[in-house]
Design an enzyme around this catalytic site. Structure first.
Site, PDB file in Angstrom:
ATOM      1  N   HIS A 289       0.848  -1.194   0.000  1.00 59.29           N
ATOM      2  CA  HIS A 289       0.000   0.000   0.000  1.00 59.29           C
ATOM      3  C   HIS A 289       0.874   1.231   0.000  1.00 59.29           C
ATOM      4  CE1 HIS A 289      -3.185   2.792   1.104  1.00 59.29           C
ATOM      5  NE2 HIS A 289      -4.016   1.847   0.717  1.00 59.29           N
ATOM      6  N   ASP A 346      -7.857  -5.386   0.053  1.00 58.10           N
ATOM      7  CA  ASP A 346      -8.316  -6.211  -1.071  1.00 58.10           C
ATOM      8  C   ASP A 346      -7.885  -7.660  -0.972  1.00 58.10           C
ATOM      9  OD1 ASP A 346      -9.661  -4.181  -2.387  1.00 58.10           O
ATOM     10  OD2 ASP A 346      -7.803  -3.399  -3.210  1.00 58.10           O
TER      11      ASP A 346
HETATM   12  N1  CMC Z   1       4.160  -7.664  -4.721  1.00 60.60           N
HETATM   13  C1  CMC Z   1       5.509  -7.704  -4.842  1.00 60.60           C
HETATM   14  N2  CMC Z   1       6.294  -6.627  -4.692  1.00 60.60           N
HETATM   15  C2  CMC Z   1       5.701  -5.457  -4.409  1.00 60.60           C
HETATM   16  C3  CMC Z   1       4.297  -5.341  -4.272  1.00 60.60           C
HETATM   17  C4  CMC Z   1       3.532  -6.511  -4.433  1.00 60.60           C
HETATM   18  N3  CMC Z   1       2.198  -6.475  -4.321  1.00 60.60           N
HETATM   19  N4  CMC Z   1       3.966  -4.063  -3.995  1.00 60.60           N
HETATM   20  C5  CMC Z   1       5.116  -3.377  -3.969  1.00 60.60           C
HETATM   21  N5  CMC Z   1       6.173  -4.216  -4.221  1.00 60.60           N
HETATM   22  C6  CMC Z   1       7.596  -3.879  -4.242  1.00 60.60           C
HETATM   23  C7  CMC Z   1       7.977  -3.146  -5.520  1.00 60.60           C
HETATM   24  O1  CMC Z   1       8.353  -4.070  -6.531  1.00 60.60           O
HETATM   25  C8  CMC Z   1       9.112  -2.294  -5.036  1.00 60.60           C
HETATM   26  O2  CMC Z   1      10.254  -3.118  -4.918  1.00 60.60           O
HETATM   27  P1  CMC Z   1      11.729  -2.495  -5.245  1.00 60.60           P
HETATM   28  O3  CMC Z   1      11.945  -1.453  -4.166  1.00 60.60           O
HETATM   29  O4  CMC Z   1      12.640  -3.657  -5.166  1.00 60.60           O
HETATM   30  O5  CMC Z   1      11.627  -1.887  -6.614  1.00 60.60           O
HETATM   31  C9  CMC Z   1       8.699  -1.906  -3.614  1.00 60.60           C
HETATM   32  O6  CMC Z   1       7.822  -2.964  -3.183  1.00 60.60           O
HETATM   33  C10 CMC Z   1       7.972  -0.591  -3.522  1.00 60.60           C
HETATM   34  O7  CMC Z   1       6.923  -0.616  -4.505  1.00 60.60           O
HETATM   35  P2  CMC Z   1       6.261   0.682  -5.134  1.00 60.60           P
HETATM   36  O8  CMC Z   1       5.680   0.294  -6.447  1.00 60.60           O
HETATM   37  O9  CMC Z   1       7.221   1.824  -5.102  1.00 60.60           O
HETATM   38  O10 CMC Z   1       5.144   0.988  -4.085  1.00 60.60           O
HETATM   39  P3  CMC Z   1       3.888   1.880  -4.359  1.00 60.60           P
HETATM   40  O11 CMC Z   1       3.647   2.643  -3.116  1.00 60.60           O
HETATM   41  O12 CMC Z   1       3.998   2.655  -5.618  1.00 60.60           O
HETATM   42  O13 CMC Z   1       2.782   0.773  -4.603  1.00 60.60           O
HETATM   43  C11 CMC Z   1       0.819  -0.437  -4.632  1.00 60.60           C
HETATM   44  C12 CMC Z   1       1.630   0.606  -3.880  1.00 60.60           C
HETATM   45  C13 CMC Z   1      -0.488  -0.683  -3.892  1.00 60.60           C
HETATM   46  C14 CMC Z   1       0.509   0.089  -6.045  1.00 60.60           C
HETATM   47  C15 CMC Z   1       1.649  -1.733  -4.747  1.00 60.60           C
HETATM   48  O14 CMC Z   1       1.975  -2.210  -3.457  1.00 60.60           O
HETATM   49  C16 CMC Z   1       0.953  -2.805  -5.564  1.00 60.60           C
HETATM   50  O15 CMC Z   1       1.063  -2.823  -6.787  1.00 60.60           O
HETATM   51  N6  CMC Z   1       0.190  -3.731  -4.877  1.00 60.60           N
HETATM   52  C17 CMC Z   1      -0.588  -4.715  -5.583  1.00 60.60           C
HETATM   53  C18 CMC Z   1      -1.910  -4.103  -6.042  1.00 60.60           C
HETATM   54  C19 CMC Z   1      -2.859  -3.856  -4.867  1.00 60.60           C
HETATM   55  O16 CMC Z   1      -3.030  -4.702  -3.998  1.00 60.60           O
HETATM   56  N7  CMC Z   1      -3.504  -2.681  -4.878  1.00 60.60           N
HETATM   57  C20 CMC Z   1      -4.515  -2.339  -3.885  1.00 60.60           C
HETATM   58  C21 CMC Z   1      -4.075  -1.232  -3.013  1.00 60.60           C
HETATM   59  S1  CMC Z   1      -5.118  -1.087  -1.573  1.00 60.60           S
HETATM   60  C22 CMC Z   1      -6.636  -0.609  -2.159  1.00 60.60           C
HETATM   61  C23 CMC Z   1      -6.668   0.808  -2.522  1.00 60.60           C
HETATM   62  O17 CMC Z   1      -6.488   1.679  -1.649  1.00 60.60           O
HETATM   63  O18 CMC Z   1      -6.951   1.087  -3.695  1.00 60.60           O
END
Ligand code: CMC
Length: 410
Positions: A289, A346
């Site tokens: 998140h 989720d």
């Molecule tokens: N599985 C594996 N690795 C992950 C995941 C995941 N679900 N989420 C983040 N990471 C890793 C990412 O690869 C990165 O690694 P590195 O530092 O080695 O490059 C690190 O964690 C940080 O990721 P980020 O993309 O910079 O984090 P973010 O804050 O942009 O992403 C997120 C937040 C929700 C988009 C992401 O965690 C994700 O894609 N999760 C899966 C989709 C999901 O469950 N979304 C629902 C969010 S909650 C409901 C809502 O509020 O809408």
């Protein structure tokens, strides 16, 4: 900016651009003052209007939360009864909107929801009246009352659109809303066409309470951007629905259940989790998140409901067992610990819906049915001190290119 001077580096969430640092994805950038909801991402806490989400989840109904978010206080008995009456009176759709939903019966329900909300807005005289007043620069008590009235209508109508779409998609006739049922019970009644089970009603209601607001995620920001242009309130919600549709936002509950179904066997969960830790590997849906760097409090609450539900009705496709296996693997894996990635809301929510017989493409519409109140509350709050959003971009392309006529181009 000449091409020679371009040097772009990304350090964490900041892009070092030639024009200065850019906060990529606006992470932690403040865009408004609010008293609607607050998140403590490090502690894993969420409040609506100062009330802990745990207390609201345990003691309130979605209708109470709607009142709380829109009016800023918990309703007394009369205020709640009046709100329920108004919501029940506004559940029907314009016949033309019903045709929009029918014409999109084969499309994903989020497309139908987006289009139907926009269509309904074109027929709502209050919506048009408010838009006209906003354009004339008026947002006094009369307009604020009108905006609240429209917000309530939107809350009331979204479940009808979702349920009608489900019925049309299955070749069934729509089931008219019933005024004697609660918001959640009526939704299930319109969806399945029969009296809902109390635990199923509670599951929907709890889900709606937990998703009602969450500060400024992508969809709420979209709502604010559209609202700040002084467009109409239905367009605000149609746009927010478009943002919610994405798998990085509201689409994750659908994607999470699909991944559990694909694995199909609790013994295989470790492989899935391991694959997600590899560079370029698939992300685990329902994990991570932008704000929570702890276990999402909403996920904790919903997990309990999944346990109650599967204890009562069973876990025939092992979805709870698979999700539990993933949860354990995530919580104990260094990759997720280091990055502070935990199950989010989720992760669990889709399991109960799937077992209730709600197809997974209706999970994100359920999210929209809930968040519509948060979207409207934020836009109404922003209109108190409205300012158009107009950020800038750092241009790194060439300038003053020589225009070559079409036929002379190679
Ligand atoms: N599985 C594996 N690795 C992950 C995941 C995941 N679900 N989420 C983040 N990471 C890793 C990412 O690869 C990165 O690694 P590195 O530092 O080695 O490059 C690190 O964690 C940080 O990721 P980020 O993309 O910079 O984090 P973010 O804050 O942009 O992403 C997120 C937040 C929700 C988009 C992401 O965690 C994700 O894609 N999760 C899966 C989709 C999901 O469950 N979304 C629902 C969010 S909650 C409901 C809502 O509020 O809408």
């Amino acid at each position: 900016m000449s091409e020679q001077t371009v040097s772009i580096r990304t350090t964490g969430k900041v892009i070092q651009s030639p024009c200065g640092p850019i906060v990529h994805g606006l992470e932690d950038v403040l865009v408004k003052i609010t008293s609607i909801s607050d998140i403590d991402g490090r502690a894993g806490k969420l409040w609506y209007r100062g009330y802990r989400i745990e207390d609201l989840a345990e003691n309130s109904t979605y209708e109470e939360v709607v009142y709380l978010l829109l009016y800023g206080k918990l309703p007394n008995v009369k205020e709640l009864e009046d709100l329920k009456r108004r919501l029940a009176a506004n559940r029907d759709l314009n016949p033309a909107t019903i045709e929009v939903v029918r014409s999109l019966a084969k499309a994903h329900p989020m497309f139908a929801l987006e289009a139907a909300v926009a269509a309904e807005g074109a027929f709502d005289e209050d919506n048009l009246k408010l838009a006209e007043a906003l354009r004339a620069g008026r947002y006094k008590q009369e307009e604020k009352d009108l905006a609240l009235k429209i917000a309530e209508k939107l809350v009331a109508k979204l479940p009808t659109i979702v349920a009608y779409h489900y019925r049309f998609s299955r070749g069934l006739e729509p089931v008219r809303p019933r005024a004697d049922l609660s918001h959640s019970a009526n939704f299930l009644y319109m969806f399945f066409g029969k009296e809902p089970d109390p635990l199923a009603t509670r599951a929907i209601d709890l889900y709606l309470i937990l998703h009602a607001d969450h500060e400024i995620p992508a969809s709420t920001f979209t709502a604010l951007v559209i609202g700040a242009t002084l467009s109409d309130l239905y367009s605000v919600i149609a746009g927010a629905i478009g943002a919610l549709k994405g798998p990085l936002h509201g689409g994750a509950n659908e994607a999470a259940v699909k991944s559990y179904l694909e694995i199909g066997d609790p013994a295989k969960t470790k492989d899935l989790v391991e694959a997600a830790t590899k560079p370029g590997g698939p992300r685990l849906m329902g994990v991570g998140h932008r704000v929570y760097k702890a276990y999402d409090p909403r996920a904790k609450i919903f997990k309990k409901l999944v346990e109650d539900y599967t204890a009562k009705f069973g876990d025939p496709q092992k979805l709870y067992a698979i999700a539990s296996g993933i949860e354990q693997a995530v919580l104990s894996h260094e990759y997720f610990q280091q990055r502070k990635l935990y199950p989010n809301v989720d992760f669990w929510s889709g399991i109960v819906f799937y077992y209730m017989g709600i197809p997974y493409d209706y999970f994100t519409p359920l999210f929209a049915m809930s968040r519509v109140v948060g979207w409207t509350a934020h836009v109404l709050e922003y209109w108190e001190n409205n300012r158009l959003f107009r950020p800038r971009a750092c241009y790194v392309g060439p300038h003053d290119q020589q225009y070559i006529p079409l036929n002379s181009r190679t």
